[in-house]
Scaffold this active site. Structure first.
Site, PDB file in Angstrom:
ATOM      1  N   LYS A   1     -18.873 -17.569   2.643  1.00 58.91           N
ATOM      2  CA  LYS A   1     -20.304 -17.641   2.984  1.00 58.91           C
ATOM      3  C   LYS A   1     -21.199 -16.831   2.064  1.00 58.91           C
ATOM      4  O   LYS A   1     -20.873 -15.701   1.708  1.00 58.91           O
ATOM      5  CB  LYS A   1     -20.501 -17.107   4.402  1.00 58.91           C
ATOM      6  CG  LYS A   1     -19.846 -17.974   5.454  1.00 58.91           C
ATOM      7  CD  LYS A   1     -20.129 -17.406   6.813  1.00 58.91           C
ATOM      8  CE  LYS A   1     -19.634 -18.378   7.884  1.00 58.91           C
ATOM      9  NZ  LYS A   1     -19.809 -17.810   9.214  1.00 58.91           N
TER      10      LYS A   1
ATOM     11  N   GLY B   1      -9.165  -8.669  -0.265  1.00 62.04           N
ATOM     12  CA  GLY B   1      -7.927  -9.149   0.343  1.00 62.04           C
ATOM     13  C   GLY B   1      -7.580 -10.589  -0.009  1.00 62.04           C
ATOM     14  O   GLY B   1      -6.463 -10.888  -0.442  1.00 62.04           O
TER      15      GLY B   1
ATOM     16  N   GLY C   1     -13.716  -3.931   1.355  1.00 57.84           N
ATOM     17  CA  GLY C   1     -15.075  -3.446   1.639  1.00 57.84           C
ATOM     18  C   GLY C   1     -15.608  -2.511   0.571  1.00 57.84           C
ATOM     19  O   GLY C   1     -16.758  -2.638   0.145  1.00 57.84           O
TER      20      GLY C   1
ATOM     21  N   ARG D   1       0.830  -1.220   0.000  1.00 63.96           N
ATOM     22  CA  ARG D   1       0.000   0.000   0.000  1.00 63.96           C
ATOM     23  C   ARG D   1       0.859   1.262   0.000  1.00 63.96           C
ATOM     24  O   ARG D   1       0.476   2.271  -0.594  1.00 63.96           O
ATOM     25  CB  ARG D   1      -0.938  -0.007   1.206  1.00 63.96           C
ATOM     26  CG  ARG D   1      -2.073  -0.977   0.982  1.00 63.96           C
ATOM     27  CD  ARG D   1      -3.085  -0.909   2.087  1.00 63.96           C
ATOM     28  NE  ARG D   1      -4.312  -1.557   1.657  1.00 63.96           N
ATOM     29  CZ  ARG D   1      -5.209  -2.083   2.477  1.00 63.96           C
ATOM     30  NH1 ARG D   1      -5.014  -2.042   3.778  1.00 63.96           N
ATOM     31  NH2 ARG D   1      -6.300  -2.635   1.995  1.00 63.96           N
TER      32      ARG D   1
HETATM   33  P1  AMP Z   1     -14.415 -14.440   1.813  1.00 63.72           P
HETATM   34  O1  AMP Z   1     -13.704 -13.632   2.859  1.00 63.72           O
HETATM   35  O2  AMP Z   1     -15.858 -14.588   2.030  1.00 63.72           O
HETATM   36  O3  AMP Z   1     -14.050 -13.998   0.409  1.00 63.72           O
HETATM   37  O4  AMP Z   1     -13.867 -15.927   1.999  1.00 63.72           O
HETATM   38  C1  AMP Z   1     -12.553 -16.296   1.736  1.00 63.72           C
HETATM   39  C2  AMP Z   1     -12.295 -17.591   2.424  1.00 63.72           C
HETATM   40  O5  AMP Z   1     -13.155 -18.591   1.929  1.00 63.72           O
HETATM   41  C3  AMP Z   1     -10.880 -18.086   2.214  1.00 63.72           C
HETATM   42  O6  AMP Z   1     -10.224 -18.069   3.443  1.00 63.72           O
HETATM   43  C4  AMP Z   1     -11.070 -19.505   1.688  1.00 63.72           C
HETATM   44  O7  AMP Z   1     -10.199 -20.420   2.288  1.00 63.72           O
HETATM   45  C5  AMP Z   1     -12.502 -19.812   2.103  1.00 63.72           C
HETATM   46  N1  AMP Z   1     -13.083 -20.875   1.265  1.00 63.72           N
HETATM   47  C6  AMP Z   1     -13.204 -20.895  -0.063  1.00 63.72           C
HETATM   48  N2  AMP Z   1     -13.755 -22.059  -0.464  1.00 63.72           N
HETATM   49  C7  AMP Z   1     -13.994 -22.791   0.644  1.00 63.72           C
HETATM   50  C8  AMP Z   1     -14.573 -24.068   0.871  1.00 63.72           C
HETATM   51  N3  AMP Z   1     -15.004 -24.830  -0.142  1.00 63.72           N
HETATM   52  N4  AMP Z   1     -14.656 -24.500   2.152  1.00 63.72           N
HETATM   53  C9  AMP Z   1     -14.221 -23.734   3.161  1.00 63.72           C
HETATM   54  N5  AMP Z   1     -13.674 -22.510   3.010  1.00 63.72           N
HETATM   55  C10 AMP Z   1     -13.568 -22.038   1.760  1.00 63.72           C
END
Ligand code: AMP
Length: 406
Positions: free
Chosen positions: A205, A362, A385, A43
């Site tokens: 999620k 990130g 964000g 950054r």
């Molecule tokens: P997000 O912050 O919502 O973009 O989520 C990113 C995180 O999702 C990363 O740390 C990945 O390891 C996790 N992730 C992606 N695919 C899976 C999966 N199939 N099962 C569990 N965690 C996952």
């Protein structure tokens, strides 16, 4: 604003009288620290061209930033001093003076002693509650230090904070060069994209990305859903997902997103096979299964080879790609292979001039770095964000306040 980043124009620093002016510039120097030192200077490096342009133009440059979440209290753990040291290392030709506060007498004195071309970095803005609450007194105290304001921190522009929003209303304001790069990149892909437009939305999620998915089904031609959130889609379709990360409570939301996609003509793509393990740990034994055959003790951790091929074909047919979120648990080997394969393909298509690729967030940046392709994308934003809020179709207050109608 998604509607109109590119319908607005933004005053830029080459229109400003910089020589001798006190320029308050909001940067995002919220970098990771380890042992009192900057552990990743990305950054800071990205901000350097802006800083040099201002200082070389004869401005008295007063840098404003936050670091971490000190929650309105002075806390040495979150001092910006290591950032000043790093700036000094990266720009040896121009000393950077660090001031241990961001408002008050010491700051006023430091600013009044500045000559054209001098650079001062003020202490963490979030040591004051007034920063996040956009308190008028805090805004006035900051505004009194400068003649003009430059916002070069897209990544915090989804916040109506004092140093982002309040200052822009208090002083003649400009969009910094790095901010302009982000706005141009996002304006192109969100508003005037070459079609077909594909989006890859992955991550853990569904619940954290419902507004993103809802907005994108109305904007993109193909929505590829991966990562943990795809499991909730599979579950909503009535499929067994075993021990996989899944949010059954969101099955009806998923149903709504699917029906909206039918209405808008957006094609939702889910994986057809998966890399499945029984434990979520590095190098856990794993096998590839068709998604219709996941057993009760299975855990989906990545997309499988057939899905990689299928998604690759779709990316080859696309002209624009928006990407947020990994399609597997990429930090845990070998479950990053799907994400890395798609990242490499997108980079290759971009290099050939066949795809405009914009990625942000990130985890996504970390995954692209691991795949070694960050520089080959059209644009990669570290703004998590703010990027998500753009994908949600929301107006970013720190950007809207800078815009002047055309
Ligand atoms: P997000 O912050 O919502 O973009 O989520 C990113 C995180 O999702 C990363 O740390 C990945 O390891 C996790 N992730 C992606 N695919 C899976 C999966 N199939 N099962 C569990 N965690 C996952």
């Amino acid at each position: 604003m998604t509607g109109n980043i590119s319908n607005s124009s933004y005053p830029q620093i080459d229109e400003a009288e910089l020589d001798g002016a006190r320029v308050l510039v909001r940067a995002d120097l919220n970098v990771p620290l380890a042992g009192g030192k900057v552990s990743d200077a990305t950054r800071i490096e990205r901000f350097l061209p802006t800083l040099k342009r201002l200082a070389n133009g004869g401005a008295k440059v007063i840098i404003l930033s936050h670091l971490g979440r000190p929650k309105g209290k002075k806390n040495p753990e979150f001092t910006l001093r290591p950032v000043a040291d790093k700036l000094g290392e990266l720009m040896p030709e121009r000393p950077v003076r660090f001031v241990e506060d961001c408002i008050g007498d010491e700051v006023k004195q430091a600013v009044s002693a500045m000559q054209a071309g001098d650079v001062v970095l003020l202490e963490n803005l979030r040591f004051y509650e007034g920063e996040e609450s956009n308190d008028p007194e805090f805004v006035a105290a900051l505004a009194g230090l400068g003649d003009i304001f430059v916002n070069d921190a897209f990544s915090v522009s989804h916040r109506a904070h004092a140093s982002v929003y309040g200052l822009a209303r208090a002083l003649p304001s400009y969009a910094g060069p790095q901010m302009m790069d982000e706005l141009n990149a996002f304006g192109v892909v969100l508003e005037l994209p070459r079609r077909p437009v594909a989006a890859v939305v992955g991550g853990a999620k569904v619940s954290t990305k419902i507004p993103v998915l809802t907005n994108l089904v109305g904007k993109v031609d193909i929505l590829i859903i991966g990562g943990g959130m795809a499991n909730t889609f599979l579950h909503a379709r009535g499929q067994e997902v075993g021990k996989s990360l899944c949010e059954p409570d969101f099955a009806s939301t998923v149903g709504e997103i699917m029906s909206r996609a039918v209405e808008t003509g957006c094609r939702i793509v889910l994986q057809t096979d998966a890399v499945v393990a029984t434990a979520f740990e590095p190098n856990a034994p794993n096998s590839v299964y068709n998604v219709t055959n996941i057993t009760a003790d299975g855990m989906i951790l990545d997309i499988g080879p057939k899905s990689i091929e299928d998604i690759a074909e779709r990316l080859k047919g696309a002209r624009t790609l928006l990407w947020n979120g990994p399609v597997g648990a990429f930090e845990t080997p070998p479950f990053g292979e799907g994400t890395f394969a798609l990242a490499k393909l997108a980079a290759e298509l971009t290099k050939k001039g066949e795809l405009v690729s914009v990625a942000g967030g990130g985890d996504t940046v970390a995954a692209l770095n691991m795949a070694g392709v960050t520089d080959d994308f059209t644009y990669v934003s570290t703004a998590g964000g703010a990027f998500l809020e753009l994908l949600e179709g929301r107006e970013l207050p720190g950007v809207a306040v800078l815009a002047r109608a055309r």
